[in-house]
Design an enzyme around this catalytic site. Structure first.
Site, PDB file in Angstrom:
ATOM      1  N   GLN A  18       0.817  -1.219   0.000  1.00 38.74           N
ATOM      2  CA  GLN A  18       0.000   0.000   0.000  1.00 38.74           C
ATOM      3  C   GLN A  18       0.851   1.271   0.000  1.00 38.74           C
ATOM      4  OE1 GLN A  18      -1.837  -1.093   3.724  1.00 38.74           O
ATOM      5  NE2 GLN A  18      -3.833  -1.358   2.739  1.00 38.74           N
ATOM      6  N   ARG A  73       3.038   1.157  12.329  1.00 38.38           N
ATOM      7  CA  ARG A  73       3.141  -0.236  11.902  1.00 38.38           C
ATOM      8  C   ARG A  73       3.444  -0.279  10.407  1.00 38.38           C
ATOM      9  NH1 ARG A  73      -1.746  -4.145  10.333  1.00 38.38           N
ATOM     10  NH2 ARG A  73      -0.684  -6.156  10.293  1.00 38.38           N
ATOM     11  N   HIS A 117       2.578  -9.258   4.656  1.00 38.61           N
ATOM     12  CA  HIS A 117       1.258  -8.626   4.537  1.00 38.61           C
ATOM     13  C   HIS A 117       0.758  -8.820   3.097  1.00 38.61           C
ATOM     14  CE1 HIS A 117      -1.470  -5.316   6.231  1.00 38.61           C
ATOM     15  NE2 HIS A 117      -1.977  -5.632   5.042  1.00 38.61           N
ATOM     16  N   ASN A 162      -0.452 -11.069   8.571  1.00 35.26           N
ATOM     17  CA  ASN A 162      -1.618 -10.193   8.651  1.00 35.26           C
ATOM     18  C   ASN A 162      -2.894 -10.923   8.241  1.00 35.26           C
ATOM     19  OD1 ASN A 162      -2.663  -7.290   8.899  1.00 35.26           O
ATOM     20  ND2 ASN A 162      -3.407  -7.866   6.866  1.00 35.26           N
ATOM     21  N   GLU A 163      -3.910 -10.845   9.100  1.00 34.59           N
ATOM     22  CA  GLU A 163      -5.243 -11.382   8.804  1.00 34.59           C
ATOM     23  C   GLU A 163      -5.180 -12.813   8.274  1.00 34.59           C
ATOM     24  OE1 GLU A 163      -7.523  -8.735   6.357  1.00 34.59           O
ATOM     25  OE2 GLU A 163      -7.611  -7.182   7.888  1.00 34.59           O
ATOM     26  N   ASN A 302      -7.537  -6.709  13.578  1.00 34.97           N
ATOM     27  CA  ASN A 302      -8.063  -5.753  12.607  1.00 34.97           C
ATOM     28  C   ASN A 302      -9.586  -5.773  12.678  1.00 34.97           C
ATOM     29  OD1 ASN A 302      -5.422  -5.453  11.858  1.00 34.97           O
ATOM     30  ND2 ASN A 302      -5.666  -6.275   9.796  1.00 34.97           N
ATOM     31  N   TYR A 304     -13.126  -3.501  11.223  1.00 35.51           N
ATOM     32  CA  TYR A 304     -13.733  -2.386  10.503  1.00 35.51           C
ATOM     33  C   TYR A 304     -15.252  -2.365  10.603  1.00 35.51           C
ATOM     34  CZ  TYR A 304      -9.223  -1.653   8.192  1.00 35.51           C
ATOM     35  OH  TYR A 304      -7.898  -1.397   7.937  1.00 35.51           O
ATOM     36  N   GLU A 369      -5.523  -2.366  12.799  1.00 39.32           N
ATOM     37  CA  GLU A 369      -6.230  -1.686  11.724  1.00 39.32           C
ATOM     38  C   GLU A 369      -7.656  -1.379  12.170  1.00 39.32           C
ATOM     39  OE1 GLU A 369      -6.190  -3.441   7.831  1.00 39.32           O
ATOM     40  OE2 GLU A 369      -4.152  -4.224   8.088  1.00 39.32           O
TER      41      GLU A 369
END
Length: 408
Positions: A18, A73, A117, A162-163, A302, A304, A369
């Site tokens: 990203q 991070r 990631h 990650n995730e 994480n 959302y 996140e």
């Protein structure tokens, strides 16, 4: 912010795909994210340039200082540091991460580092299928060893992956994320949704626990750091008060969260998950179970969005895969929020924090996140994001106070 305990950390985060850009510069080779994003499945969005953090990291660190962030991070691009997944270190990649970490520390910002990631080196994907193969455990451990050796004198917080849960589902069941594998040949050129996500999570847990063991045996006594792993947590609430929906919600928690957390805390997958997945989910040997159990110092979380769970037994008659095994309908109540924004339901985050406390022994948690999607509108009007963050920070504060007061 003064309402939070003194040791509570406020920071921000990103990931190499990203943030860094410079996807083909200075010896970096493609990752599975580069391949996937150039396949036409991301509507033209790639990490070729991204935020150009590879060249502009000092500018971004200055913004962090101006925002009074305490931590940042990042993730390391494996194929920038070790271009073909194993073998020689890329000196320019090593220099970049040393420069970035030093810039953060010199400005009083604590670096938190994620090792992988969603950007496995494409070379390893091509060689043996990446996370689908147990061979990944050795390569990931050797890569982590390089990172600990080169950066561990300054980095105290390491997240291996990650995730884990959503990476497996998106990439190996639905085919909507890297590397784009699934059983539906109208969407995916290859893949097996019936076994893929279960195999990938299994190998990720083995790789994570091997890396944790490595750190504890070789580096922890001198570096004093911590190693954790990241999972995605929906807020999971029953759609109605019916017994079926309440039981389905508990099942969803076991599938989405227990799939990862139960092995880490208890040494094996949840019984209901094993019962429904049958032979499609791998088994741990006794030695593997012992290695995985307790192989974390913290959990990265994480979050959302909150979804409501409705029991749907008809799913079980479909093709055998994760969502059919789960047999629920996921419902998003938008409450007037547009489709390109997350509904503001902070109670879901608080509920998940309390669930992790009650079921898994109150592990240290970093919410790595959380945030609101906001469409660019040519102005600095960011009201929806402000309202979202205020609500969710408030929910975290309630959870912290509840814990500190000794609440159950």
């Amino acid at each position: 912010m003064n309402d939070f305990p003194a040791d509570f950390i406020f920071g921000s985060g990103t990931a190499a795909p990203q943030y860094e850009g410079a996807a083909f510069d200075d010896g970096r080779t493609p990752s599975i994210w580069d391949t996937f994003s150039h396949s036409g499945r991301t509507m033209g969005a790639t990490g070729d340039i991204a935020c150009d953090g590879y060249h502009k990291y000092k500018f971004f660190v200055k913004l962090m200082v101006d925002t009074s962030l305490e931590a940042f991070r990042i993730s390391i691009s494996w194929s920038r540091l070790i271009p073909y997944g194993r073998g020689p270190i890329n000196s320019k990649g090593l220099q970049f991460y040393n420069n970035l970490i030093n810039e953060l520390i010199s400005n009083g910002i604590q670096p938190h580092v994620t090792l992988s990631h969603l950007d496995l080196p494409q070379a390893l994907e091509d060689e043996y299928g990446g996370w689908l193969s147990p061979k990944i455990v050795k390569d990931f451990s050797e890569y982590a060893d390089v990172c600990f050796k080169e950066f561990g004198d300054r980095v105290l917080y390491w997240t291996t992956l990650n995730e884990v849960n959503i990476a497996a589902l998106g990439g190996y069941d639905e085919g909507i994320a890297v590397p784009g594998r699934c059983s539906d040949r109208t969407r995916c050129a290859e893949g097996d949704s019936t076994t893929g996500p279960y195999t990938v999570v299994h190998n990720m847990l083995l790789a994570h626990s091997a890396v944790t063991k490595l750190y504890r045996q070789k580096y922890k006594s001198t570096q004093k750091g911590k190693v954790g792993v990241n999972i995605y947590t929906f807020g999971l609430l029953p759609y109605t008060n019916s017994t079926e929906d309440v039981m389905a919600t508990e099942r969803a928690k076991e599938f989405y969260i227990g799939w990862i957390m139960n092995p880490l805390v208890f040494g094996d997958y949840p019984d209901e998950l094993k019962k429904r997945a049958e032979s499609r989910i791998p088994s741990f040997t006794k030695e593997e179970s012992e290695q995985i159990k307790g192989s974390f110092d913290f959990i990265g979380m994480n979050h959302y969005i909150t979804v409501f769970i409705k029991d749907d037994p008809t799913m079980m008659s479909d093709m055998k895969e994760f969502y059919a095994d789960l047999a629920v309908e996921l419902i998003i109540e938008r409450g007037g929020a547009p489709v390109d924004q997350y509904p503001v339901l902070p109670s879901g985050l608080k509920a998940m924090l309390e669930y992790l406390k009650q079921v898994y022994g109150n592990p240290p948690i970093y919410i790595q996140e959380n945030g609101q999607m906001t469409r660019r509108n040519g102005t600095l009007n960011d009201t929806t994001r402000v309202e979202y963050l205020q609500a969710y920070i408030g929910a975290v504060l309630e959870a912290v106070r509840f814990r500190s007061d000794g609440g159950e």
